[in-house]
Scaffold this motif. Structure first.
Motif, PDB file in Angstrom:
ATOM      1  N   ALA A   6       0.816  -1.204   0.000  1.00 36.48           N
ATOM      2  CA  ALA A   6       0.000   0.000   0.000  1.00 36.48           C
ATOM      3  C   ALA A   6       0.855   1.262   0.000  1.00 36.48           C
ATOM      4  O   ALA A   6       0.378   2.325  -0.384  1.00 36.48           O
ATOM      5  CB  ALA A   6      -0.917   0.008   1.221  1.00 36.48           C
ATOM      6  N   CYS A   7       2.120   1.157   0.410  1.00 33.88           N
ATOM      7  CA  CYS A   7       2.933   2.363   0.526  1.00 33.88           C
ATOM      8  C   CYS A   7       4.037   2.398  -0.539  1.00 33.88           C
ATOM      9  O   CYS A   7       4.434   1.383  -1.086  1.00 33.88           O
ATOM     10  CB  CYS A   7       3.520   2.495   1.921  1.00 33.88           C
ATOM     11  N   ILE A   8       4.511   3.605  -0.793  1.00 38.27           N
ATOM     12  CA  ILE A   8       5.519   3.864  -1.819  1.00 38.27           C
ATOM     13  C   ILE A   8       6.839   4.229  -1.139  1.00 38.27           C
ATOM     14  O   ILE A   8       6.852   4.988  -0.166  1.00 38.27           O
ATOM     15  CB  ILE A   8       5.075   5.045  -2.719  1.00 38.27           C
ATOM     16  N   TYR A   9       7.925   3.699  -1.673  1.00 41.06           N
ATOM     17  CA  TYR A   9       9.265   3.992  -1.169  1.00 41.06           C
ATOM     18  C   TYR A   9      10.075   4.705  -2.251  1.00 41.06           C
ATOM     19  O   TYR A   9       9.719   4.658  -3.433  1.00 41.06           O
ATOM     20  CB  TYR A   9       9.970   2.688  -0.766  1.00 41.06           C
ATOM     21  N   PRO A  10      11.187   5.352  -1.860  1.00 42.98           N
ATOM     22  CA  PRO A  10      12.007   6.064  -2.855  1.00 42.98           C
ATOM     23  C   PRO A  10      12.458   5.185  -4.022  1.00 42.98           C
ATOM     24  O   PRO A  10      12.507   5.631  -5.167  1.00 42.98           O
ATOM     25  CB  PRO A  10      13.205   6.555  -2.046  1.00 42.98           C
ATOM     26  N   LYS A  11      12.764   3.929  -3.757  1.00 41.29           N
ATOM     27  CA  LYS A  11      13.192   3.021  -4.820  1.00 41.29           C
ATOM     28  C   LYS A  11      12.072   2.794  -5.832  1.00 41.29           C
ATOM     29  O   LYS A  11      12.327   2.667  -7.034  1.00 41.29           O
ATOM     30  CB  LYS A  11      13.642   1.683  -4.206  1.00 41.29           C
ATOM     31  N   ASP A  12      10.823   2.768  -5.361  1.00 46.03           N
ATOM     32  CA  ASP A  12       9.680   2.629  -6.263  1.00 46.03           C
ATOM     33  C   ASP A  12       9.578   3.839  -7.181  1.00 46.03           C
ATOM     34  O   ASP A  12       9.367   3.701  -8.385  1.00 46.03           O
ATOM     35  CB  ASP A  12       8.374   2.482  -5.473  1.00 46.03           C
ATOM     36  N   ILE A  13       9.736   5.021  -6.605  1.00 48.76           N
ATOM     37  CA  ILE A  13       9.676   6.247  -7.409  1.00 48.76           C
ATOM     38  C   ILE A  13      10.788   6.255  -8.433  1.00 48.76           C
ATOM     39  O   ILE A  13      10.587   6.649  -9.584  1.00 48.76           O
ATOM     40  CB  ILE A  13       9.733   7.499  -6.496  1.00 48.76           C
ATOM     41  N   GLN A  14      11.966   5.781  -8.036  1.00 50.39           N
ATOM     42  CA  GLN A  14      13.098   5.703  -8.961  1.00 50.39           C
ATOM     43  C   GLN A  14      12.758   4.815 -10.151  1.00 50.39           C
ATOM     44  O   GLN A  14      12.997   5.184 -11.299  1.00 50.39           O
ATOM     45  CB  GLN A  14      14.324   5.163  -8.232  1.00 50.39           C
ATOM     46  N   ILE A  16       9.712   3.847 -11.250  1.00 51.17           N
ATOM     47  CA  ILE A  16       8.551   4.311 -12.008  1.00 51.17           C
ATOM     48  C   ILE A  16       8.902   5.514 -12.875  1.00 51.17           C
ATOM     49  O   ILE A  16       8.508   5.592 -14.040  1.00 51.17           O
ATOM     50  CB  ILE A  16       7.379   4.647 -11.060  1.00 51.17           C
ATOM     51  N   THR A  17       9.667   6.463 -12.319  1.00 50.10           N
ATOM     52  CA  THR A  17       9.943   7.711 -13.027  1.00 50.10           C
ATOM     53  C   THR A  17      11.256   7.709 -13.797  1.00 50.10           C
ATOM     54  O   THR A  17      11.446   8.543 -14.683  1.00 50.10           O
ATOM     55  CB  THR A  17       9.978   8.904 -12.048  1.00 50.10           C
ATOM     56  N   GLY A  18      12.174   6.823 -13.430  1.00 52.53           N
ATOM     57  CA  GLY A  18      13.483   6.829 -14.078  1.00 52.53           C
ATOM     58  C   GLY A  18      14.425   7.875 -13.504  1.00 52.53           C
ATOM     59  O   GLY A  18      15.506   8.100 -14.045  1.00 52.53           O
ATOM     60  N   ARG A  19      14.019   8.500 -12.424  1.00 56.91           N
ATOM     61  CA  ARG A  19      14.871   9.494 -11.760  1.00 56.91           C
ATOM     62  C   ARG A  19      15.700   8.815 -10.679  1.00 56.91           C
ATOM     63  O   ARG A  19      15.604   7.608 -10.472  1.00 56.91           O
ATOM     64  CB  ARG A  19      13.989  10.595 -11.129  1.00 56.91           C
ATOM     65  N   SER A  20      16.506   9.585  -9.955  1.00 58.31           N
ATOM     66  CA  SER A  20      17.382   9.021  -8.932  1.00 58.31           C
ATOM     67  C   SER A  20      16.615   8.702  -7.648  1.00 58.31           C
ATOM     68  O   SER A  20      15.504   9.193  -7.429  1.00 58.31           O
ATOM     69  CB  SER A  20      18.505  10.008  -8.600  1.00 58.31           C
ATOM     70  N   GLU A  21      17.235   7.893  -6.802  1.00 55.83           N
ATOM     71  CA  GLU A  21      16.618   7.564  -5.517  1.00 55.83           C
ATOM     72  C   GLU A  21      16.569   8.800  -4.622  1.00 55.83           C
ATOM     73  O   GLU A  21      15.635   8.983  -3.843  1.00 55.83           O
ATOM     74  CB  GLU A  21      17.376   6.434  -4.830  1.00 55.83           C
ATOM     75  N   ARG A  22      17.546   9.662  -4.760  1.00 54.51           N
ATOM     76  CA  ARG A  22      17.540  10.909  -3.986  1.00 54.51           C
ATOM     77  C   ARG A  22      16.327  11.757  -4.361  1.00 54.51           C
ATOM     78  O   ARG A  22      15.690  12.364  -3.499  1.00 54.51           O
ATOM     79  CB  ARG A  22      18.839  11.678  -4.246  1.00 54.51           C
ATOM     80  N   GLY A  24      13.559  10.568  -5.377  1.00 55.54           N
ATOM     81  CA  GLY A  24      12.434   9.866  -4.769  1.00 55.54           C
ATOM     82  C   GLY A  24      12.239  10.249  -3.313  1.00 55.54           C
ATOM     83  O   GLY A  24      11.112  10.457  -2.863  1.00 55.54           O
ATOM     84  N   ARG A  25      13.336  10.358  -2.564  1.00 57.89           N
ATOM     85  CA  ARG A  25      13.242  10.771  -1.157  1.00 57.89           C
ATOM     86  C   ARG A  25      12.701  12.191  -1.045  1.00 57.89           C
ATOM     87  O   ARG A  25      11.841  12.482  -0.201  1.00 57.89           O
ATOM     88  CB  ARG A  25      14.611  10.677  -0.480  1.00 57.89           C
ATOM     89  N   LYS A  26      13.210  13.073  -1.899  1.00 59.78           N
ATOM     90  CA  LYS A  26      12.763  14.465  -1.875  1.00 59.78           C
ATOM     91  C   LYS A  26      11.279  14.567  -2.234  1.00 59.78           C
ATOM     92  O   LYS A  26      10.516  15.279  -1.582  1.00 59.78           O
ATOM     93  CB  LYS A  26      13.603  15.293  -2.849  1.00 59.78           C
ATOM     94  N   LEU A  27      10.870  13.826  -3.262  1.00 57.71           N
ATOM     95  CA  LEU A  27       9.479  13.859  -3.690  1.00 57.71           C
ATOM     96  C   LEU A  27       8.549  13.327  -2.599  1.00 57.71           C
ATOM     97  O   LEU A  27       7.468  13.875  -2.381  1.00 57.71           O
ATOM     98  CB  LEU A  27       9.294  13.062  -4.980  1.00 57.71           C
ATOM     99  N   LEU A  28       8.959  12.273  -1.903  1.00 57.40           N
ATOM    100  CA  LEU A  28       8.133  11.752  -0.814  1.00 57.40           C
ATOM    101  C   LEU A  28       7.930  12.803   0.275  1.00 57.40           C
ATOM    102  O   LEU A  28       6.833  12.939   0.813  1.00 57.40           O
ATOM    103  CB  LEU A  28       8.757  10.494  -0.215  1.00 57.40           C
ATOM    104  N   ASN A  29       8.969  13.555   0.580  1.00 53.70           N
ATOM    105  CA  ASN A  29       8.839  14.614   1.586  1.00 53.70           C
ATOM    106  C   ASN A  29       7.888  15.712   1.111  1.00 53.70           C
ATOM    107  O   ASN A  29       7.082  16.224   1.891  1.00 53.70           O
ATOM    108  CB  ASN A  29      10.200  15.201   1.939  1.00 53.70           C
ATOM    109  N   VAL A  30       7.954  16.058  -0.168  1.00 57.41           N
ATOM    110  CA  VAL A  30       7.055  17.070  -0.725  1.00 57.41           C
ATOM    111  C   VAL A  30       5.612  16.574  -0.683  1.00 57.41           C
ATOM    112  O   VAL A  30       4.692  17.324  -0.339  1.00 57.41           O
ATOM    113  CB  VAL A  30       7.477  17.436  -2.172  1.00 57.41           C
ATOM    114  N   ILE A  31       5.402  15.304  -1.011  1.00 61.23           N
ATOM    115  CA  ILE A  31       4.056  14.726  -0.991  1.00 61.23           C
ATOM    116  C   ILE A  31       3.516  14.699   0.441  1.00 61.23           C
ATOM    117  O   ILE A  31       2.343  15.005   0.677  1.00 61.23           O
ATOM    118  CB  ILE A  31       4.059  13.316  -1.616  1.00 61.23           C
ATOM    119  N   LYS A  32       4.362  14.360   1.402  1.00 61.23           N
ATOM    120  CA  LYS A  32       3.935  14.367   2.808  1.00 61.23           C
ATOM    121  C   LYS A  32       3.500  15.760   3.234  1.00 61.23           C
ATOM    122  O   LYS A  32       2.489  15.928   3.918  1.00 61.23           O
ATOM    123  CB  LYS A  32       5.057  13.860   3.716  1.00 61.23           C
ATOM    124  N   GLU A  33       4.254  16.776   2.842  1.00 59.80           N
ATOM    125  CA  GLU A  33       3.878  18.164   3.143  1.00 59.80           C
ATOM    126  C   GLU A  33       2.548  18.509   2.496  1.00 59.80           C
ATOM    127  O   GLU A  33       1.691  19.122   3.118  1.00 59.80           O
ATOM    128  CB  GLU A  33       4.945  19.134   2.631  1.00 59.80           C
TER     129      GLU A  33
END
Length: 67
Positions: A6-14, A16-22, A24-33
């Motif tokens: 049910a949850c998404i991790y930075p590696k998943d974002i990496q 899915i999007t083809g971007r870096s894991e870093r 992904g971490r930044k995007l997760l923080n933005v989504i949480k905000e």
């Protein structure tokens, strides 16, 4: 029937999007905000899909393949 995460991790974002894991971490923080979540709370696949504009079916399909 296989249970899908049910949850998404930075590696998943990496993956899915083809971007870096870093990214992904930044995007997760933005989504949480954006959704008013605390730092210890998880981001769901629905929240990620809504924020990113990626169809939920694509996210769910990816999670089914990796789970």
């Amino acid at each position: 029937m296989k249970i899908v995460r049910a949850c998404i991790y930075p590696k998943d974002i990496q993956c899915i999007t083809g971007r870096s894991e870093r990214y992904g971490r930044k995007l997760l923080n933005v989504i949480k905000e954006h959704f008013g979540k605390e730092p210890h709370q998880f981001v769901t696949s629905e929240e990620f899909a809504e924020y990113s504009g990626i169809k939920l079916e694509i996210v769910t399909e990816y999670l089914q393949k990796v789970s």
